[in-house]
Design a protein around this motif. Sequence first.
Motif, PDB file in Angstrom:
ATOM      1  N   LEU A 170      45.202  44.818  50.032  1.00  0.00           N
ATOM      2  CA  LEU A 170      45.985  44.707  48.797  1.00  0.00           C
ATOM      3  C   LEU A 170      46.314  46.106  48.284  1.00  0.00           C
ATOM      4  CD1 LEU A 170      43.912  41.896  47.054  1.00  0.00           C
ATOM      5  CD2 LEU A 170      46.261  41.671  47.869  1.00  0.00           C
ATOM      6  N   GLU A 221      52.917  49.780  42.970  1.00  0.00           N
ATOM      7  CA  GLU A 221      52.938  48.312  42.930  1.00  0.00           C
ATOM      8  C   GLU A 221      51.535  47.745  43.101  1.00  0.00           C
ATOM      9  OE1 GLU A 221      55.152  49.355  45.863  1.00  0.00           O
ATOM     10  OE2 GLU A 221      56.612  49.961  44.357  1.00  0.00           O
ATOM     11  N   ASP A 273      34.423  40.218  42.520  1.00  0.00           N
ATOM     12  CA  ASP A 273      34.687  38.830  42.140  1.00  0.00           C
ATOM     13  C   ASP A 273      36.011  38.310  42.674  1.00  0.00           C
ATOM     14  OD1 ASP A 273      32.403  37.940  40.330  1.00  0.00           O
ATOM     15  OD2 ASP A 273      32.872  39.911  39.529  1.00  0.00           O
ATOM     16  N   MET A 281      32.258  30.137  40.341  1.00  0.00           N
ATOM     17  CA  MET A 281      32.127  29.228  41.482  1.00  0.00           C
ATOM     18  C   MET A 281      32.600  29.922  42.754  1.00  0.00           C
ATOM     19  SD  MET A 281      33.224  25.423  40.295  1.00  0.00           S
ATOM     20  CE  MET A 281      34.750  25.972  39.520  1.00  0.00           C
ATOM     21  N   ARG A 282      31.747  30.133  43.663  1.00  0.00           N
ATOM     22  CA  ARG A 282      32.132  30.755  44.938  1.00  0.00           C
ATOM     23  C   ARG A 282      32.378  29.659  45.948  1.00  0.00           C
ATOM     24  NH1 ARG A 282      34.379  33.404  43.407  1.00  0.00           N
ATOM     25  NH2 ARG A 282      33.871  35.086  41.985  1.00  0.00           N
ATOM     26  N   LEU A 318      50.171  30.128  41.014  1.00  0.00           N
ATOM     27  CA  LEU A 318      50.264  29.439  42.309  1.00  0.00           C
ATOM     28  C   LEU A 318      51.156  30.211  43.263  1.00  0.00           C
ATOM     29  CD1 LEU A 318      50.452  25.636  41.416  1.00  0.00           C
ATOM     30  CD2 LEU A 318      48.676  26.821  42.704  1.00  0.00           C
ATOM     31  N   ALA A 319      50.621  31.261  43.816  1.00  0.00           N
ATOM     32  CA  ALA A 319      51.369  32.097  44.756  1.00  0.00           C
ATOM     33  C   ALA A 319      50.359  33.023  45.422  1.00  0.00           C
ATOM     34  CB  ALA A 319      52.448  32.889  44.022  1.00  0.00           C
ATOM     35  N   PRO A 320      50.771  33.717  46.484  1.00  0.00           N
ATOM     36  CA  PRO A 320      49.867  34.728  47.035  1.00  0.00           C
ATOM     37  C   PRO A 320      49.498  35.764  45.965  1.00  0.00           C
ATOM     38  CG  PRO A 320      51.628  34.273  48.576  1.00  0.00           C
ATOM     39  CD  PRO A 320      51.978  33.544  47.302  1.00  0.00           C
ATOM     40  N   PHE A 321      48.305  36.310  46.055  1.00  0.00           N
ATOM     41  CA  PHE A 321      47.666  37.126  45.012  1.00  0.00           C
ATOM     42  C   PHE A 321      48.609  38.067  44.256  1.00  0.00           C
ATOM     43  CE2 PHE A 321      45.030  40.418  43.200  1.00  0.00           C
ATOM     44  CZ  PHE A 321      43.904  39.735  42.760  1.00  0.00           C
ATOM     45  N   CYS A 322      49.276  38.974  44.982  1.00  0.00           N
ATOM     46  CA  CYS A 322      50.090  39.998  44.305  1.00  0.00           C
ATOM     47  C   CYS A 322      51.290  39.410  43.582  1.00  0.00           C
ATOM     48  CB  CYS A 322      50.610  41.031  45.297  1.00  0.00           C
ATOM     49  SG  CYS A 322      49.320  41.969  46.071  1.00  0.00           S
ATOM     50  N   GLU A 323      51.728  38.229  44.016  1.00  0.00           N
ATOM     51  CA  GLU A 323      52.922  37.631  43.417  1.00  0.00           C
ATOM     52  C   GLU A 323      52.592  36.808  42.184  1.00  0.00           C
ATOM     53  OE1 GLU A 323      55.012  35.618  46.591  1.00  0.00           O
ATOM     54  OE2 GLU A 323      54.580  37.304  47.922  1.00  0.00           O
ATOM     55  N   PHE A 363      37.922  36.169  48.311  1.00  0.00           N
ATOM     56  CA  PHE A 363      39.098  36.082  49.169  1.00  0.00           C
ATOM     57  C   PHE A 363      40.291  35.669  48.316  1.00  0.00           C
ATOM     58  CE2 PHE A 363      36.038  35.913  52.671  1.00  0.00           C
ATOM     59  CZ  PHE A 363      36.667  36.726  53.605  1.00  0.00           C
ATOM     60  N   PHE A 364      40.826  36.617  47.566  1.00  0.00           N
ATOM     61  CA  PHE A 364      42.071  36.412  46.836  1.00  0.00           C
ATOM     62  C   PHE A 364      41.961  35.371  45.714  1.00  0.00           C
ATOM     63  CE2 PHE A 364      43.074  37.421  51.304  1.00  0.00           C
ATOM     64  CZ  PHE A 364      43.756  38.610  51.158  1.00  0.00           C
ATOM     65  N   ASP A 365      40.994  35.494  44.809  1.00  0.00           N
ATOM     66  CA  ASP A 365      40.946  34.607  43.650  1.00  0.00           C
ATOM     67  C   ASP A 365      41.990  35.076  42.639  1.00  0.00           C
ATOM     68  OD1 ASP A 365      40.496  33.200  41.363  1.00  0.00           O
ATOM     69  OD2 ASP A 365      38.338  33.524  41.295  1.00  0.00           O
ATOM     70  N   PHE A 373      46.207  31.381  50.680  1.00  0.00           N
ATOM     71  CA  PHE A 373      46.827  30.568  49.629  1.00  0.00           C
ATOM     72  C   PHE A 373      47.328  29.249  50.200  1.00  0.00           C
ATOM     73  CE2 PHE A 373      50.823  29.343  47.517  1.00  0.00           C
ATOM     74  CZ  PHE A 373      50.307  29.005  46.276  1.00  0.00           C
ATOM     75  N   SER A 407      53.011  39.010  52.059  1.00  0.00           N
ATOM     76  CA  SER A 407      52.076  39.211  50.955  1.00  0.00           C
ATOM     77  C   SER A 407      50.630  38.973  51.409  1.00  0.00           C
ATOM     78  CB  SER A 407      52.441  38.241  49.831  1.00  0.00           C
ATOM     79  OG  SER A 407      51.845  38.639  48.636  1.00  0.00           O
ATOM     80  N   PRO A 408      49.732  39.926  51.155  1.00  0.00           N
ATOM     81  CA  PRO A 408      48.338  39.731  51.564  1.00  0.00           C
ATOM     82  C   PRO A 408      47.745  38.492  50.886  1.00  0.00           C
ATOM     83  CG  PRO A 408      48.695  41.958  50.707  1.00  0.00           C
ATOM     84  CD  PRO A 408      49.943  41.193  50.430  1.00  0.00           C
ATOM     85  N   ALA A 416      35.513  29.790  35.241  1.00  0.00           N
ATOM     86  CA  ALA A 416      35.328  28.359  35.472  1.00  0.00           C
ATOM     87  C   ALA A 416      33.990  28.129  36.165  1.00  0.00           C
ATOM     88  CB  ALA A 416      36.465  27.820  36.333  1.00  0.00           C
ATOM     89  N   HIS A 426      46.937  42.591  55.189  1.00  0.00           N
ATOM     90  CA  HIS A 426      45.591  42.018  55.191  1.00  0.00           C
ATOM     91  C   HIS A 426      45.035  41.746  56.579  1.00  0.00           C
ATOM     92  CE1 HIS A 426      42.981  38.242  54.787  1.00  0.00           C
ATOM     93  NE2 HIS A 426      42.213  39.271  54.544  1.00  0.00           N
ATOM     94  N   ARG A 481      44.564  26.823  51.188  1.00  0.00           N
ATOM     95  CA  ARG A 481      43.906  26.155  50.057  1.00  0.00           C
ATOM     96  C   ARG A 481      44.713  24.967  49.555  1.00  0.00           C
ATOM     97  NH1 ARG A 481      42.486  31.657  48.087  1.00  0.00           N
ATOM     98  NH2 ARG A 481      40.285  31.860  48.562  1.00  0.00           N
ATOM     99  N   LEU A 500      40.991  43.733  51.891  1.00  0.00           N
ATOM    100  CA  LEU A 500      41.990  42.673  51.836  1.00  0.00           C
ATOM    101  C   LEU A 500      43.413  43.173  52.055  1.00  0.00           C
ATOM    102  CD1 LEU A 500      40.611  40.562  48.830  1.00  0.00           C
ATOM    103  CD2 LEU A 500      40.241  40.208  51.268  1.00  0.00           C
TER     104      LEU A 500
END
Lengths: 322, 431
Positions: free
Chosen positions: B205, B191, B270, A1-2, B318-323, B273-275, A126, A120-121, B406, A145, A129, B203
């Motif tokens: 990252l 890291e 994929d 799902m995009r 439930l946090a920013p991507f890297c965390e 933007f930070f999935d 986040f 954090s990027p 999903a 970022h 959303r 991004l």
Amino acid sequence: MRERDIQLDDQGRLRHFLTIEGLSREILTEILDYAENFTTVGHQPVKKVPLLRGRTIINLFFEVSTRTRTTFELAAKRLSADVLNINVSASSTAKGESLLDMLRNLEAMHCDMFVVRHASPGAAHFIARHVAPHVSVINGGDGSHAHPTQAMLDMFTIRRHKGDFTRLSVAIVGDIMHSRVARSQIHALNILGVPDVRVVGPETLIPVEAPQLGVHVYHDLAAGLDGVDVVIMLRLQRERMSRALLPSAHEYFQCYGLTPEKLACARPDAIVMHPGPINRGVEMDSAVADGPQSVILEQVTHGIAVRMAIMAMTLGRAGGEA
Amino acid sequence: MTTLAITGGRVVDPANGLDGPADVFIADGRIVAVGPAAPDGFRPERTLDAGGRVVAPGLVDLAARLREPGEEHKATIASECAAAAAGGITTLCMPPDTHPVVDTAAVVELIHQRAEAAGAARVVILGALTVGLEGTQLAEMAELKRAGCVGVSNARRPVHDTLVLRRALEYAASHDLTVFIQPEDPHLAQEGCVHEGVVATRLGLPGIPASAETVAVAQILMLLEQVPARVHFCRLSAARSVNLLARAQYDGMPVTADVAAHQLHLTEMDIGFFDNNCHLRPPLRTRRDLEGLRAGLVRGTVTAICSDHQPHDSDAKLAPFCETEPGISALETLLPLALRLAGDDEPLDLSAVIARLTCEPARVLGLAAGTLSPGAAADVCIFDPHAHWTVEPDRLVSRGRNTPFAGWELEGRVTHTLVGGRVVFQREDPP
């Protein structure tokens, strides 16, 4: 799902301002045009317009910042909004409260906008959303970022001096790899139609696949500055010396520091920019920083007008005040 | 004597070169015969109609984290064995990075007890290569083997000291233990949390270059020129690693490899933007890497497809991507994702895909599983190869709802799973 671009609402208007990437030339131009209206507010005896009266804006800063936070605060106050500054040091998040819990608590106080800076990027995405539908989020810098408001004030400054974007050569010099400012500038310059965007630095500070962002890579400063209209110098963080990215600040200045001699490679009417704060003698000679081609202090002034425009556009949608 | 006949299905048993209509006859938990008619005197007490479906050996999954002991807030052995059964997996292999680490016989026994109590799947265990996975002192590998470990591994933890790595390989070899290595040079990986490529650059990252994997693979291959150990490389992600491995296999080195099913379908793109559900280790890489991994699977350089199941609680994502914590909940999507590689336009046929999910991973583990040979344990997976279903995280049996798939419509769904002749899963709502 995009998912669709969460920055825009159903009618394609700016709801959040998280990154330049994916925005249209029309929206960027609208921001720049709108910002022109606010440049004179600071010169009036009463430095306020009532566009966001009764709105509450929270500056949520997880990283220390004086300049960015201050200009966001001034921008909000000149729009007549109520502003709350929250500086969250690393130690207080270590108490175990998650970012999301903190956000929910602040939201319960009925605020309308978060300006977020985080190490954090993706932090701004986040948060965007997870906020309530009426809340807007502005990215005040997320890791390496994006720093989209900085990029827009830079575009504003370039437009004021150079007018037409479609005939410019722009060089961005320094630590591209770790720079959120550079990433946002590169997107903005490309979207606005700048045909020649260059990045200049040693390979250790240039991200892989950089040309895919729409830039030409130069390792030699004189070649990179040859004939450019705009020179953007980036701040070099001291910690870059400790991870084998650079030998020393001394050698960096020798190779990539902007001196009057190096600047002579650019066009005679080239402007010199820097997002601040400057490391004098590391990335730039004082003679250049304080010289006639420097527009560094103008950037700071423009930062307030541009941030006012972005805040008013994102928050002003529903009420139609904007 | 309990007896069962599975009738009317298409039996695919690559270990025996079988692919065609046949019935499967089971008595006392073991396969009695596979063929057109029941052996003389065989009276099934129960008949299971598999018309229109495929009857295959139960799947053997080389890597599934069950989170127990130590992280029961994410999942338990019982919850994940139930998810395995729903995915047609009858044997799953656990890496040793539980809390406590599997470096003593006591932890092995604990896991075996819990798995037997759950009963929905067979759980086999990799013991620790070094004490506490700290990469300094050798674990008691002989003791771990006696307790039932099927191999040894340092899981995702690096062995910084090359001498320790060499000794560990030698010691494992002297006890005839396969060493399972997830190759990643810790210094090059730093890291990082995504592939060092165009998405990392876009991004901002921190990236993990493909060389973090290839350097680690090359290091092991060079050591193996002196050390007669058996090594299995886990979760390859870079096309270049497959090339290195193909060369080593050509030279006769006893090395094998697997790939996670999601690496055959997703790339760094994929991440969007930070999935956070695409935060994986090893990271998703490029289209070229994906093609290289598929080619390796076709040529037989890579022999097994695994789930690399890593269920998480919702907070972990439930946090920013890297965390966020890396990994996906993958038991229930393993089979349909693998089946996407079989078909008219694809380079593999159904039997070849099933082999990479059953007898081939069983061979890596040295187990007599993944086959319907007479006498083998009656571990069976029955699936409808044409059933379409949409992945809905909230409807997964696993406690982990963290899946990047999903909303994907997948084809192929398990209807029955048997372990030792016992039906441990039966889909209530056949699609």
